[in-house]
Design a protein around this motif. Sequence first.
Motif: not given
Length: 281
Positions: A108, A124-125, A128, A147, A150-151, A153-155, A157-158
């Motif tokens: 982070e 990000y990966y 996750a 968590q 969410a992490a 999904i963020e990978v 999505r981005r």
Amino acid sequence: METVSGTGVLGKMSANWLKLSIMGISALGLAACSSSGDEDTYIARDVEVIYNLAQDNLERKRYRFAAAAFDEVERQHPYSVWARRAQLMAAYSAYMSNQYDDSVLAAERFLQLHPGNASAPYAYYLIALCHYEQISGVGRDQNKTEQAEAALIEVIRRFPESEYAQDAQLKLNLTQDHLAGKDMEVGRFYLRRQEYLAATLRFRRVIERFQTTSHVPEALHRLVESYLALGMIDEAQMAAAVLGNNFGDTKWYRFSYSLMIDGKISPEAKSDSWMAALWPF
């Protein structure tokens, strides 16, 4: 001839190397007390020396030592090009030593300082992965599972076209199946206690939020059971119809069909709009 054992030549060399490695890393992070006061004397090292020591420990799978040395690169040389690389390597080393919280914090921090870096998808990966590997059984709190969801999904999505997205999707499917399993366990608990309204809320959550998981057919059947127990015949009829239309070849539909027939209720929905309300896709 010396034997290849812990007491032989190789064993002694390994022990000496480990001792030197620990001393080397300690020298990077620890300061020697000065004779004139309480302040510490800082021992500086060239960035290449520290980084090479960290990399050497990483290759030897001494991940805790590697993480400490990579951290020291940034601490002693925060504005060098090595510092940026060391931040992510520290996160990776912490992950490999199962220090998941430290790994997440390091990743982070890397993203905060270098959001547009080419290695951002991996950061990000990695976050996750840290959450994913802490998923516990369905009988326990599922905070880490949420968590991880969410992490992941963020990978996706981005970075949908990245090399990490496909693996993230596979792990996301397993994570959501796990979360659905938790809701099913709680729903069955309420059903056994005859707390039918609470049970229906859990089963509906599985159907509405985790539509692609393996738990959906049973969730629909449990809804039929719950609605019948509550005297909500129309809702039970609708759930049975959705189950039959989508999973007619499963044992859960056979169970629901028997319940409906025994109650002299036709297992067919009254209208397509009712079905859409329960199965919104």
